[in-house]
Design a protein around this motif. Structure first.
Motif, mmCIF file in Angstrom:
data_model
loop_
_atom_site.group_PDB
_atom_site.id
_atom_site.type_symbol
_atom_site.label_atom_id
_atom_site.label_comp_id
_atom_site.label_asym_id
_atom_site.label_seq_id
_atom_site.Cartn_x
_atom_site.Cartn_y
_atom_site.Cartn_z
ATOM 1 N N ASP A 1 -5.889 3.445 13.996
ATOM 2 C CA ASP A 1 -5.200 4.442 13.185
ATOM 3 C C ASP A 1 -5.711 4.351 11.745
ATOM 4 O O ASP A 1 -5.492 3.340 11.060
ATOM 5 C CB ASP A 1 -3.695 4.208 13.252
ATOM 6 C CG ASP A 1 -2.912 5.331 12.567
ATOM 7 O OD1 ASP A 1 -3.558 6.305 12.118
ATOM 8 O OD2 ASP A 1 -1.675 5.227 12.484
ATOM 9 N N VAL A 2 -6.405 5.390 11.300
ATOM 10 C CA VAL A 2 -6.986 5.370 9.957
ATOM 11 C C VAL A 2 -6.021 5.905 8.914
ATOM 12 O O VAL A 2 -6.299 5.804 7.713
ATOM 13 C CB VAL A 2 -8.297 6.195 9.916
ATOM 14 C CG1 VAL A 2 -9.318 5.617 10.863
ATOM 15 C CG2 VAL A 2 -8.035 7.651 10.236
ATOM 16 N N MET A 3 -4.880 6.488 9.325
ATOM 17 C CA MET A 3 -3.975 7.095 8.367
ATOM 18 C C MET A 3 -3.441 6.095 7.333
ATOM 19 O O MET A 3 -3.386 6.434 6.133
ATOM 20 C CB MET A 3 -2.820 7.772 9.103
ATOM 21 C CG MET A 3 -1.901 8.577 8.185
ATOM 22 S SD MET A 3 -2.801 9.829 7.215
ATOM 23 C CE MET A 3 -3.310 10.939 8.539
ATOM 24 N N PRO A 4 -3.041 4.855 7.711
ATOM 25 C CA PRO A 4 -2.590 3.910 6.679
ATOM 26 C C PRO A 4 -3.642 3.627 5.625
ATOM 27 O O PRO A 4 -3.329 3.525 4.427
ATOM 28 C CB PRO A 4 -2.251 2.652 7.490
ATOM 29 C CG PRO A 4 -1.924 3.158 8.854
ATOM 30 C CD PRO A 4 -2.842 4.315 9.069
ATOM 31 N N LEU A 5 -4.908 3.517 6.069
ATOM 32 C CA LEU A 5 -5.977 3.269 5.105
ATOM 33 C C LEU A 5 -6.155 4.458 4.166
ATOM 34 O O LEU A 5 -6.319 4.291 2.950
ATOM 35 C CB LEU A 5 -7.285 2.978 5.850
ATOM 36 C CG LEU A 5 -8.520 2.722 4.981
ATOM 37 C CD1 LEU A 5 -8.291 1.516 4.077
ATOM 38 C CD2 LEU A 5 -9.757 2.520 5.844
ATOM 39 N N LEU A 6 -6.110 5.666 4.730
ATOM 40 C CA LEU A 6 -6.238 6.852 3.893
ATOM 41 C C LEU A 6 -5.080 6.961 2.896
ATOM 42 O O LEU A 6 -5.276 7.315 1.728
ATOM 43 C CB LEU A 6 -6.281 8.104 4.772
ATOM 44 C CG LEU A 6 -7.523 8.283 5.653
ATOM 45 C CD1 LEU A 6 -7.379 9.510 6.540
ATOM 46 C CD2 LEU A 6 -8.776 8.389 4.791
ATOM 47 N N LEU A 7 -3.874 6.639 3.353
ATOM 48 C CA LEU A 7 -2.716 6.675 2.458
ATOM 49 C C LEU A 7 -2.864 5.657 1.332
ATOM 50 O O LEU A 7 -2.522 5.936 0.176
ATOM 51 C CB LEU A 7 -1.436 6.420 3.254
ATOM 52 C CG LEU A 7 -0.984 7.532 4.208
ATOM 53 C CD1 LEU A 7 0.197 7.052 5.050
ATOM 54 C CD2 LEU A 7 -0.609 8.791 3.437
ATOM 55 N N LEU A 8 -3.355 4.462 1.666
ATOM 56 C CA LEU A 8 -3.536 3.421 0.651
ATOM 57 C C LEU A 8 -4.537 3.858 -0.402
ATOM 58 O O LEU A 8 -4.281 3.754 -1.615
ATOM 59 C CB LEU A 8 -3.998 2.122 1.320
ATOM 60 C CG LEU A 8 -4.394 0.983 0.374
ATOM 61 C CD1 LEU A 8 -3.190 0.524 -0.440
ATOM 62 C CD2 LEU A 8 -5.002 -0.177 1.149
ATOM 63 N N TYR B 1 9.195 -0.752 0.484
ATOM 64 C CA TYR B 1 10.469 -0.643 1.191
ATOM 65 C C TYR B 1 10.889 0.804 1.451
ATOM 66 O O TYR B 1 12.020 1.058 1.840
ATOM 67 C CB TYR B 1 11.565 -1.369 0.403
ATOM 68 C CG TYR B 1 11.534 -2.862 0.631
ATOM 69 C CD1 TYR B 1 12.046 -3.411 1.798
ATOM 70 C CD2 TYR B 1 10.981 -3.710 -0.311
ATOM 71 C CE1 TYR B 1 12.010 -4.782 2.025
ATOM 72 C CE2 TYR B 1 10.933 -5.079 -0.103
ATOM 73 C CZ TYR B 1 11.452 -5.613 1.066
ATOM 74 O OH TYR B 1 11.407 -6.973 1.296
ATOM 75 N N VAL B 2 9.972 1.735 1.246
ATOM 76 C CA VAL B 2 10.272 3.131 1.572
ATOM 77 C C VAL B 2 10.184 3.304 3.089
ATOM 78 O O VAL B 2 9.186 2.906 3.705
ATOM 79 C CB VAL B 2 9.284 4.084 0.867
ATOM 80 C CG1 VAL B 2 9.486 5.514 1.343
ATOM 81 C CG2 VAL B 2 9.457 3.993 -0.645
ATOM 82 N N PRO B 3 11.204 3.866 3.715
ATOM 83 C CA PRO B 3 11.173 4.046 5.175
ATOM 84 C C PRO B 3 9.969 4.876 5.609
ATOM 85 O O PRO B 3 9.624 5.876 4.976
ATOM 86 C CB PRO B 3 12.487 4.777 5.479
ATOM 87 C CG PRO B 3 13.381 4.446 4.330
ATOM 88 C CD PRO B 3 12.484 4.327 3.135
ATOM 89 N N GLY B 4 9.331 4.423 6.677
ATOM 90 C CA GLY B 4 8.193 5.151 7.223
ATOM 91 C C GLY B 4 6.849 4.727 6.687
ATOM 92 O O GLY B 4 5.810 5.107 7.238
#
Length: 531
Positions: free
Chosen positions: A2-9, A40-43
Motif C-alpha cells: 500500500d503506497v498511500m501512507p507513503l504518499l500521505l507522509l 492520534y487522528v483517527p484513520g
C-alpha cells in the motif's frame, strides 16, 4: 504494498514545510508538532520508523547533500573544534548519559544504559543550522555545527555497536571496542578516499546530463554500502566522497551542475521534511510499549535524561573551546580570542534528530540467551522524549537567544565587495581572452555578435557593484530587483507569443518546448546575473 501512507507522509510533510516559510517557527519544529498532532487522528496509518530504511536509504543522501554544500576549506580550517565535538563530545555524552541513566533507573544494566547514551549522543545539526540561517549566525559557528553533523553520526553508530555487543552478551572488551572504532573510522575514510577520484573522473567524462544526474543520485548509496560491506563507517565514506566532489564541482559540465542543484534541493527538501514528521509520528509506537513505566516515573526519567543531555554539552563545549588556547601559543596566534557567547550558542544548538530514533529502533528484542533486551521500551521512550525535548525547547529558544546575545552576523556589505572584486578580476581576464580569440580569423564574428559578447562581460562585471547602489526613489526597488522584473516582463511577452503561435498551429509543440527552454535558460541567467 500500500503506497498511500507513503504518499500521505511525503505530501503532508512537504505541505507543512512549505507553510513554515511564512511562519516564524522553523520548519523542523512545525513538522515535529504536526507529526505529534496527526499521530492520534483517527484513520491516520501507523508509521513505524524502520532503521533498515532510515540508515542505509535516508541518511546517505542527506549527508551527501549537506557535505557537497559545505566548504572543504572552511571545514579544514575548523577541524579541531569539529573533531572535538563530533568525536570527543559524542563519546563523552555516551558515558555521561549512560552513567546517569544507570544511577537513575533501577535494574537498568550499565551496558544497556551505555546503549542509551550512544543513541542520544549525536546532535542533529540539520535543525540547528536551519534555525541559524534564519537569524544569521557567524560563518565560523555555522561551519562548526555543519561539520559536527557530518561526522558525529559515525562516532555514535560505532559507540552504539560496541555498547550493544556488550549488552547482548558478545563479550566486548575495551581493546575490541577501540579496534572496532578504529576500523570504522579509518576504514570509512579509506573507502571514501579510494572511491572519490574514480567517481569524479566518471562525472567529468560522462557528458550526458541525464546520466550524470543518475550517477549523482547513486553515489551516496554506493559509498555507504561499500563501506558497510567491510564493517567500516558508511557515514564517513559518504562524507569524504561528497566533500571531494563538492570541492571539485566546477570541473563538471554546466548543464549537469544546473540539473544537479535542482534535483538535490528537491531530494533534501522531501527527505528532511519526511524525517522530521516521522519523529512526531512515533509517539503512539513509543508509548504503547512502556508498560510498568507509564505515568510520573517515566516523566521523571525523561526530564532527568533531557537535563543531563543538555548540561553535558555545556560541560564539554567550554573546556574544549578554551583549554586548547590556554595550552597552545600557536592556536592563540592563529585564531581570534572567542567570547563566552559563541560556545554558548554551540552548546545550546545540540538538538537531537531522526538518527537517534533510528538507532534506538534497531535495538534487538532479545539478547543472546533469548531473554528480552533489558528495558528496551524505556530506552525507546527516553530517546523519543530527548529528541522531542531538544527540538522543542532548544529549537524554539535558539533564535531569540541568538538575537539576545547580539552575535555579529555575516557582513553582507563586505561579502558583496569581495564578490565584486572577484568578478572584476575574472571579467578583465575574460575580456583579454575574448580579444585574443576575436583577433584570430578562425573566430571571426559579425560586429553585433562580438559586441554582444563584450556587453555580457560588462554586465556581469557591473552587476555586483550595482547591488551596492541606492534603491529606485520611485519604486523602492534595488537595481537588481528592477533588472529581474524587467527581464521577466520581456521574456514573459515572448513566451506568450510563442504559445499563441503554437495554439494557432504555426509551430508545433516540439518547437514550442525548444523555444521555451531557451527562454527559461535566459531567464535563469538574468536572475543569476542580478545576484
Amino acid at each position: 504494498m500500500d503506497v498511500m501512507p507513503l504518499l500521505l507522509l511525503v505530501a503532508g510533510s512537504a505541505a507543512v514545510a512549505a507553510g513554515a516559510r511564512w511562519s516564524p517557527v522553523p520548519a523542523p519544529l512545525l513538522l515535529v508538532a504536526a507529526g505529534l498532532t496527526v499521530s492520534y487522528v483517527p484513520g491516520v496509518p501507523e508509521y513505524t520508523l524502520d532503521p533498515h530504511i532510515v540508515l542505509p536509504l535516508v541518511l546517505p543522501p542527506l549527508l551527501h547533500s549537506a557535505a557537497t554544500d559545505s566548504s572543504y576549506l572552511d571545514l579544514r580550517a575548523q577541524m579541531r573544534p569539529v573533531m572535538l565535538l563530533s568525536v570527543g563530545y559524542v563519546l563523552f555524552a555516551t558515558f555521561t548519559v549512560g552513567w546517569a541513566a544507570y544511577l537513575l533507573v533501577p535494574d537498568l544494566p550499565l551496558t544497556a544504559a551505555l546503549v542509551l547514551g550512544a543513541v542520544v549522543a549525536p546532535p542533529d545539526a540539520v535543525a540547528a543550522t536551519a534555525v541559524a540561517r534564519r537569524v544569521g549566525l557567524p560563518s565560523r559557528i555555522t561551519t562548526i555545527l555543519q561539520g559536527e553533523s557530518l561526522v558525529n553520526d559515525a562516532t555514535a553508530i560505532t559507540a552504539y555497536r560496541v555498547a550493544l555487543a556488550a549488552a547482548v552478551g558478545e563479550g566486548a572488551t575495551w581493546a575490541g571496542g577501540i579496534g572496532e572504532f578504529l576500523l570504522a573510522a579509518l576504514g570509512g575514510i579509506g573507502i571514501g578516499l579510494v572511491l572519490m577520484v574514480p567517481i569524479h573522473w566518471l562525472r567529468t567524462h560522462v557528458k550526458e546530463a541525464l546520466l550524470q544526474n543518475t550517477l549523482s543520485l547513486l553515489i551516496p548509496f554506493v559509498a555507504y554500502a561499500a563501506a558497510e560491506q567491510v564493517h567500516a563507517s558508511g557515514v564517513l565514506a559518504v562524507v569524504v566522497v561528497a566533500l571531494y566532489l563538492g570541492h571539485r564541482a566546477w570541473e563538471v559540465d554546466f548543464a549537469t551542475r544546473l540539473q544537479e542543484e535542482a534535483v538535490w534541493k528537491m531530494v533534501a527538501f522531501v527527505l528532511e521534511s519526511a524525517v522530521f514528521a516521522l519523529i512526531g509520528l512515533q509517539l503512539p509506537v513509543v508509548l504503547r510499549g512502556l508498560g510498568e513505566y507509564e505515568g510520573g516515573r517515566a516523566a521523571w526519567y525523561a526530564v532527568a535524561v533531557f537535563v543531563v543531555v543538555v548540561v553535558s554539552r555545556f560541560v564539554w563545549v567550554y573546556p574544549a573551546t578554551f583549554l586548547p588556547r590556554m595550552m597552545s601559543a600557536r592556536i592563540r596566534g592563529r585564531e581570534d580570542n572567542p567570547t563566552w557567547k559563541g560556545p554558548f550558542i554551540v552548546a545550546w544548538a545540540g538538538m537531537r534528530g531522526v538518527v537517534s530514533l533510528a538507532i534506538a529502533f534497531s535495538i534487538p528484542l532479545t539478547v543472546h540467551g533469548g531473554e528480552a533486551f533489558p528495558e528496551r521500551n524505556l530506552i525507546l521512550f527516553l530517546t523519543f522524549t530527548t529528541v522531542i525535548g531538544t527540538l522543542v525547547v532548544q529549537g524554539v529558544t535558539l533564535p531569540p537567544l541568538i538575537r539576545l546575545l547580539k552575535l555579529p552576523g555575516r557582513d553582507a556589505q563586505a561579502e558583496t565587495l569581495a564578490e565584486a572584486n572577484a568578478q572584476a578580476q575574472a571579467s578583465r581576464a575574460a575580456e583579454l581572452r575574448l580579444e585574443e580569440l576575436l583577433a584570430d580569423e578562425r573566430n571571426a564574428l559579425p560586429a553585433p555578435l562580438a559586441d554582444r559578447l563584450r556587453a555580457v562581460l560588462e554586465r556581469r562585471r557591473n552587476s555586483v557593484w550595482e547591488r551596492l547602489g541606492q534603491a529606485n526613489p520611485v519604486t523602492g526597488e534595488s537595481v537588481d530587483d528592477t533588472y529581474r522584473r524587467l527581464s521577466r516582463e520581456v521574456i514573459g511577452t515572448e513566451r506568450t507569443v510563442f504559445v499563441k503561435l503554437r495554439d494557432g498551429r504555426h509551430i508545433d509543440d516540439e518547437m514550442l518546448r525548444t523555444l521555451l527552454r531557451r527562454l527559461d535558460l535566459e531567464e535563469a541567467a538574468a536572475y543569476r546575473e542580478a545576484g
